[in-house]
Design an enzyme around this catalytic site. Structure first.
Site, PDB file in Angstrom:
ATOM      1  N   ARG A  70       0.784  -1.240   0.000  1.00 12.18           N
ATOM      2  CA  ARG A  70       0.000   0.000   0.000  1.00 12.18           C
ATOM      3  C   ARG A  70       0.818   1.293   0.000  1.00 12.18           C
ATOM      4  O   ARG A  70       0.319   2.332  -0.447  1.00 12.18           O
ATOM      5  CB  ARG A  70      -0.938   0.020   1.220  1.00 12.18           C
ATOM      6  CG  ARG A  70      -2.002  -1.067   1.159  1.00 12.18           C
ATOM      7  CD  ARG A  70      -3.054  -0.853   2.241  1.00 12.18           C
ATOM      8  NE  ARG A  70      -4.079  -1.889   2.196  1.00 12.18           N
ATOM      9  CZ  ARG A  70      -5.157  -1.872   2.970  1.00 12.18           C
ATOM     10  NH1 ARG A  70      -5.351  -0.905   3.838  1.00 12.18           N
ATOM     11  NH2 ARG A  70      -6.056  -2.842   2.877  1.00 12.18           N
ATOM     12  N   ASP A 128      -3.981   3.883   5.133  1.00 13.59           N
ATOM     13  CA  ASP A 128      -2.989   3.691   4.069  1.00 13.59           C
ATOM     14  C   ASP A 128      -3.620   3.291   2.738  1.00 13.59           C
ATOM     15  O   ASP A 128      -2.924   3.054   1.755  1.00 13.59           O
ATOM     16  CB  ASP A 128      -1.906   2.682   4.493  1.00 13.59           C
ATOM     17  CG  ASP A 128      -2.501   1.336   4.878  1.00 13.59           C
ATOM     18  OD1 ASP A 128      -3.721   1.137   4.703  1.00 13.59           O
ATOM     19  OD2 ASP A 128      -1.747   0.470   5.370  1.00 13.59           O
ATOM     20  N   ASP A 129      -4.964   3.214   2.688  1.00  4.67           N
ATOM     21  CA  ASP A 129      -5.625   3.021   1.391  1.00  4.67           C
ATOM     22  C   ASP A 129      -6.362   4.298   0.978  1.00  4.67           C
ATOM     23  O   ASP A 129      -7.314   4.255   0.202  1.00  4.67           O
ATOM     24  CB  ASP A 129      -6.551   1.789   1.391  1.00  4.67           C
ATOM     25  CG  ASP A 129      -7.510   1.762   2.562  1.00  4.67           C
ATOM     26  OD1 ASP A 129      -7.566   2.756   3.320  1.00  4.67           O
ATOM     27  OD2 ASP A 129      -8.210   0.734   2.730  1.00  4.67           O
ATOM     28  N   ASP A 150     -11.731   4.946  15.476  1.00  2.76           N
ATOM     29  CA  ASP A 150     -12.471   6.100  14.950  1.00  2.76           C
ATOM     30  C   ASP A 150     -13.755   6.344  15.740  1.00  2.76           C
ATOM     31  O   ASP A 150     -14.152   7.504  15.963  1.00  2.76           O
ATOM     32  CB  ASP A 150     -12.750   5.970  13.437  1.00  2.76           C
ATOM     33  CG  ASP A 150     -13.345   4.627  13.033  1.00  2.76           C
ATOM     34  OD1 ASP A 150     -13.519   3.751  13.916  1.00  2.76           O
ATOM     35  OD2 ASP A 150     -13.649   4.452  11.835  1.00  2.76           O
ATOM     36  N   HIS A 199     -13.800   3.669   1.292  1.00  2.96           N
ATOM     37  CA  HIS A 199     -14.261   2.640   0.348  1.00  2.96           C
ATOM     38  C   HIS A 199     -15.578   2.010   0.797  1.00  2.96           C
ATOM     39  O   HIS A 199     -16.040   1.052   0.195  1.00  2.96           O
ATOM     40  CB  HIS A 199     -13.178   1.593   0.086  1.00  2.96           C
ATOM     41  CG  HIS A 199     -12.646   0.918   1.312  1.00  2.96           C
ATOM     42  ND1 HIS A 199     -13.392   0.057   2.077  1.00  2.96           N
ATOM     43  CD2 HIS A 199     -11.439   1.000   1.915  1.00  2.96           C
ATOM     44  CE1 HIS A 199     -12.658  -0.380   3.086  1.00  2.96           C
ATOM     45  NE2 HIS A 199     -11.472   0.188   3.022  1.00  2.96           N
TER      46      HIS A 199
HETATM   47  N1  UDP Z   1      -4.401  -1.815   9.879  1.00  6.45           N
HETATM   48  C1  UDP Z   1      -3.585  -1.932  10.981  1.00  6.45           C
HETATM   49  N2  UDP Z   1      -3.335  -3.181  11.489  1.00  6.45           N
HETATM   50  C2  UDP Z   1      -3.858  -4.282  10.936  1.00  6.45           C
HETATM   51  C3  UDP Z   1      -4.699  -4.172   9.815  1.00  6.45           C
HETATM   52  C4  UDP Z   1      -4.964  -2.905   9.307  1.00  6.45           C
HETATM   53  O1  UDP Z   1      -3.080  -0.928  11.464  1.00  6.45           O
HETATM   54  O2  UDP Z   1      -3.601  -5.366  11.432  1.00  6.45           O
HETATM   55  C5  UDP Z   1      -4.640  -0.494   9.334  1.00  6.45           C
HETATM   56  C6  UDP Z   1      -4.430  -0.425   7.837  1.00  6.45           C
HETATM   57  O3  UDP Z   1      -3.085  -0.182   7.536  1.00  6.45           O
HETATM   58  C7  UDP Z   1      -5.356   0.691   7.419  1.00  6.45           C
HETATM   59  C8  UDP Z   1      -6.482   0.586   8.450  1.00  6.45           C
HETATM   60  O4  UDP Z   1      -5.974  -0.154   9.537  1.00  6.45           O
HETATM   61  O5  UDP Z   1      -4.740   1.949   7.519  1.00  6.45           O
HETATM   62  C9  UDP Z   1      -7.707  -0.096   7.887  1.00  6.45           C
HETATM   63  O6  UDP Z   1      -7.341  -1.373   7.406  1.00  6.45           O
HETATM   64  P1  UDP Z   1      -8.027  -2.017   6.118  1.00  6.45           P
HETATM   65  O7  UDP Z   1      -8.078  -0.999   5.025  1.00  6.45           O
HETATM   66  O8  UDP Z   1      -7.293  -3.284   5.796  1.00  6.45           O
HETATM   67  O9  UDP Z   1      -9.461  -2.410   6.623  1.00  6.45           O
HETATM   68  P2  UDP Z   1     -10.853  -1.652   6.617  1.00  6.45           P
HETATM   69  O10 UDP Z   1     -11.135  -1.360   8.051  1.00  6.45           O
HETATM   70  O11 UDP Z   1     -10.721  -0.423   5.796  1.00  6.45           O
HETATM   71  O12 UDP Z   1     -11.779  -2.633   6.001  1.00  6.45           O
HETATM   72 MN    MN Z   2      -9.524   0.142   4.195  1.00  7.55          MN
END
Ligand code: UDP
Ligand code: MN
Length: 376
Positions: free
Chosen positions: A132, A205-206, A292, A316
């Protein structure tokens, strides 16, 4: 006699020669001293200018407020535009050296917020560095290298170097559980407080961050007031049981971390007694909710301040394809996700999907067509 006369002439000639040499010597010494003085004056001026340049922050300061409202593209276009920048090189630190005259309004009391007033943090984890961070480093990070910090959970020499030593190992555990995420947010928040910046903006980071739009958005708000800016991903405030007064319920809004959010310094300082020094983690633990949501709980419930919705933040959890190309320059954040073969990404012309599966390279070229890797 004639011998004596010629000897006298010779002596006189020697005296005159010596005098001439003495005068010549003093003149050249004087000239040398003057040149030296001038050079040292010049270098003092250069040093002064350089340090003034450090305080008076980088490129964006000259830009902000001067950009045409609709299109960033025109700012960087070569064709007949006063604001046109050079062809942009990934490794060039002075990406947007433009010559503009800064107009300062005599009526404004508080100076404009600039990029350098913002602490930008990106949450990441060791397993995502390789997948990423590269696209971020190649694109929007180049516009905010000094202001952006990556918060992760391991040491990584390669990415420390790639981020110019802006990778912080929080020491938090490398997992997606509530405690680990709150731990990282706690370190992000504490680091912001130490930074003395006006604004704290968190991203995942996405996320792609449209840096100039972020700056322009923050300029609309006063950092000395309490601001919590972001976008919820739910349609109604979150309702939870108040553990201290069961069965009472409490409800509050929170900004989705995956879309990005910002806090003003004024609000950050009010949060400090409650949330700094690891207390953020204890609160998250108490309400048993992610980072959050914990942020929303602290701001809205504990401090009774309200979230202000900024529509231009996008996670997303929203379908990215609904953002039209014509609206893109106005948005502040973007994201992507993929569940198996199903991609939730921007629908944008540009590089093919092999090169740019998440569309951030194409997005960057859409905003800055002069970038070195953009097709011309
Ligand atoms: N993240 C983290 N530790 C983890 C998995 C994810 O710090 O073990 C961070 C990741 O780098 C990103 C955020 O948490 O900045 C959200 O992760 P992700 O996009 O995979 O999942 P989402 O919550 O968006 O579905
Ligand atoms: Mn994400």
């Amino acid at each position: 006699m004639s011998y004596q006369l010629s000897k006298m002439r010779l002596t006189l000639k020697r005296i005159l020669q010596a005098l001439f040499l003495a005068v010549l010597f003093s003149f050249s010494t004087l000239a040398m001293l003057r040149t030296l003085a001038a050079t040292s004056n010049n270098s003092t001026a250069t040093i002064e200018r350089a340090s003034a340049g450090k305080e008076e922050p980088p490129w964006i300061k000259n830009f902000v407020g001067l950009w045409p409202d609709r299109s960033l593209r025109s700012v960087l276009d070569d064709e007949g535009n006063t604001f046109a920048g050079p062809v942009i090189d990934d490794n060039d630190n002075h990406l947007f050296e433009v010559t503009t005259t800064t107009t300062t309004s005599s009526t404004t009391t508080k100076p404009h917020t600039t990029l350098d007033d913002i602490f930008i943090s990106v949450k990441t984890t060791k397993n995502f560095h390789a997948s990423r961070l590269d696209v971020i480093i190649k694109t929007w990070f180049t516009l905010a290298r000094e202001q952006t910090w990556f918060f992760t959970d391991s040491d990584d020499e390669e990415y420390s170097e790639k981020t110019h030593n802006h990778l912080i190992n929080t020491g938090c555990s490398a997992s997606h559980n509530r405690m680990a995420l709150c731990c990282k947010m706690a370190v992000e928040f504490d680091t912001f407080l130490e930074s003395n910046k006006r604004w704290f903006c968190h991203f995942d980071d996405d996320n792609y961050v449209n840096v100039p739009q972020l700056v322009r958005m923050l300029q609309k708000y006063d950092w000395t007031d309490d601001w919590y800016l972001g976008k919820p991903s739910i349609k109604a405030p979150l309702e939870i049981l108040d553990r201290e007064h069961i069965p009472q319920k409490i409800s509050f809004w929170f900004a989705t971390g995956g879309a990005g959010f910002c806090l003003s310094r004024s609000l950050g300082l009010k949060m400090k007694p409650l949330a700094s020094g690891g207390k953020f983690i204890s609160i998250g633990d108490k309400i048993r909710l992610p980072d959050d949501v914990t942020m929303g709980y602290i701001v809205e419930h504990l401090l009774s301040k309200q979230l202000t919705v900024v529509e231009e933040f996008h996670s997303h959890l929203e379908p990215m394809k609904f953002l039209k190309q014509s609206q893109i320059a106005d948005q502040i954040t973007f994201s992507y996700s993929h569940y198996g073969a199903e991609m939730n990404v921007l629908s944008l012309d540009g590089f093919n999907n092999q090169i740019d599966p998440y569309r951030f390279l194409s997005l960057h070229c859409h905003l800055y067509p002069n970038f070195s890797f953009c097709p011309r």
